[in-house]
Design an enzyme around this catalytic site. Structure first.
Site, PDB file in Angstrom:
ATOM      1  CB  SER A 281      -0.943  -0.045   1.202  1.00 24.48           C
ATOM      2  OG  SER A 281      -1.933   0.940   1.110  1.00 24.48           O
TER       3      SER A 281
ATOM      4  CG  ASP B  85      -6.464  -1.472  -4.037  1.00 31.31           C
ATOM      5  OD1 ASP B  85      -6.971  -0.826  -3.107  1.00 31.31           O
ATOM      6  OD2 ASP B  85      -5.298  -1.906  -4.012  1.00 31.31           O
TER       7      ASP B  85
ATOM      8  CG  HIS C 234      -5.437  -2.445  -0.185  1.00 31.28           C
ATOM      9  ND1 HIS C 234      -4.806  -1.801  -1.228  1.00 31.28           N
ATOM     10  CD2 HIS C 234      -4.823  -1.991   0.943  1.00 31.28           C
ATOM     11  CE1 HIS C 234      -3.884  -0.981  -0.769  1.00 31.28           C
ATOM     12  NE2 HIS C 234      -3.859  -1.085   0.550  1.00 31.28           N
TER      13      HIS C 234
END
Length: 416
Positions: A130, A360, A388
């Site tokens: 991320s 996502d 995610h």
């Protein structure tokens, strides 16, 4: 085996003789010192590295080939933290902004370089999850000579898009997540709408004393981006009322999902600023772009929001109120440095493998794929199998796929 490591670094790497902060990293190994390092950069901004409990599949997979270094990025965990107390010591809100400007990806990369040199490592591998992937791309931009390879999960950043453009794309994805949730759990449509109507007509306090507004309630949509998030939201909505009142158990559950501002204030202060790079002030972009999606203002059906930080949070949440003036100054700040060197990324020679999650909710798929095409040599894997949090929940499968992609003899390209 775990080894605790601490490092002293400049607050401002451009001023090495100035104030310093401490960094903490946990080295996890199987006792082999001959393996190369894998630096793990966590999501955020504002969250420490995970604390291994044993049995995490991705860590087990990593330890088969690497010594894993779990870095608490500056401002988090056991590194010098950013809290309401520590930030107050910096002085006025303006002084606090000047301090916080040293907590973005560019400073994190310089921290990593200081650590690498302290460990006498010529090159190491980096795994970015991320926001950690954003940091990894900044690393590729400014110190690629330090990198043996880069693995990215759900974190290929938009390279040139403004915050407004990013949020415009993400809001569309969030709408889709709501539609999918209500299709899966149609009974939640009325339940969520009833709660929203009640909140409009009544003042409701969460256990911490925070007012539960409709907008705060919509923030539960942040759950929808995780693999089990839709189910968790559904179970939370199963019994919201106790007679004519919202049930104490429901309010406690809501508080649990919304209460992380007290543990990660840096996330709320710098989330939107992590998109700022020479484009001027973000000016509460998520709030402004929301006006282009009037469906988020309805309560029948109520649409939950996603990873958006709104200025009202700094009024309604006691954990964020001490940062209110500082947050408004950050939103108005227009002197942000660039985080990516596009020309250097186009000429990249470091092997890169990246997982892009099709649905996502936090990192826009199409913008990520554009980035994958920009960074020379990137092997991208577009998958609808995981959300995610695929790195964490896949029992090592996501990391194994990326490592395998880097070990292949075929040339770079899309690994669909």
């Amino acid at each position: 085996m775990n080894i605790d490591r601490t490092f002293t670094v400049p607050l401002d790497h451009a001023n090495p003789s100035g104030p310093t902060i401490e960094l903490y990293a946990r080295e996890v190994t199987r006792g082999r010192t001959d393996l190369p390092y894998l630096l793990y950069l966590n999501g955020g901004p504002g969250f420490p590295s995970p604390r291994p409990l044993g049995g995490e599949g991705w860590i087990t997979r990593a330890l088969a080939e690497y010594r894993l270094l779990l870095l608490d990025q500056r401002g988090t965990g056991r590194s010098t933290p950013v809290t309401r107390h520590s930030l107050a010591w910096q002085g006025t809100p303006r002084q606090q902004v000047d301090y916080l400007k040293h907590f973005r990806a560019d400073s994190i990369v310089k921290d990593a370089e200081t650590i690498r040199q302290a460990l006498a490592v010529d090159q190491w591998s980096v795994l970015g999850q991320s926001f950690g992937g954003y940091c990894a791309v900044t690393y590729l931009s400014f110190a690629p000579e330090a990198l043996a390879e880069v693995l990215i999960t759900g974190g290929l950043p938009p390279l040139e898009s403004t915050a407004d453009e990013i949020y415009h794309t993400l809001y569309k994805t969030v709408v889709g997540k709501n539609i999918a949730h209500y299709k899966r759990y149609p009974e939640d449509v009325e339940r969520a709408s009833t709660v929203a109507r009640f909140l409009k007509d009544n003042t409701v306090l969460l256990p911490t004393g925070r007012t539960l507004t409709v907008e705060a309630f919509q923030g539960l949509g942040n759950l929808l981006g995780a693999s089990t998030g839709s189910s968790r939201l559904h179970y939370l909505l199963e019994a919201p009322f106790d007679g004519d009142h919202l049930a104490d158990a429901f309010l406690t559950d809501v508080e649990r999902e919304l209460s992380w501002a007290s543990t990660a204030p840096l996330y709320f202060l710098l989330h939107e600023a992590s998109y700022a790079r020479g484009h001027g002030a973000t000016q509460w972009s998520a709030q402004r772009v929301r006006q282009e999606f009037p469906e988020f203002g309805n309560d029948d059906p109520l649409l939950f929001t996603g990873e958006m930080v709104y200025p009202a949070l700094f009024d309604s949440d006691p954990a964020l109120q001490p940062f209110r003036d500082t947050a408004h100054l950050i939103a108005a700040e227009d002197a942000w440095p660039q985080l990516y060197d596009i020309d250097r990324l186009k000429a990249n020679t470091v092997p890169v493998a990246a997982a892009v999650y099709n649905d996502d909710m936090y990192v826009a798929r199409e913008l990520s794929l554009d980035t994958a095409r920009t960074i020379a040599g990137t092997r991208s894997w577009l998958t609808a199998e995981y959300e995610h949090d695929g790195l964490r929940v896949s029992d090592g499968a996501v990391l194994d796929r990326l490592i395998t992609m880097l070990r292949r003899e075929e040339g770079p390209g899309h690994a669909g």
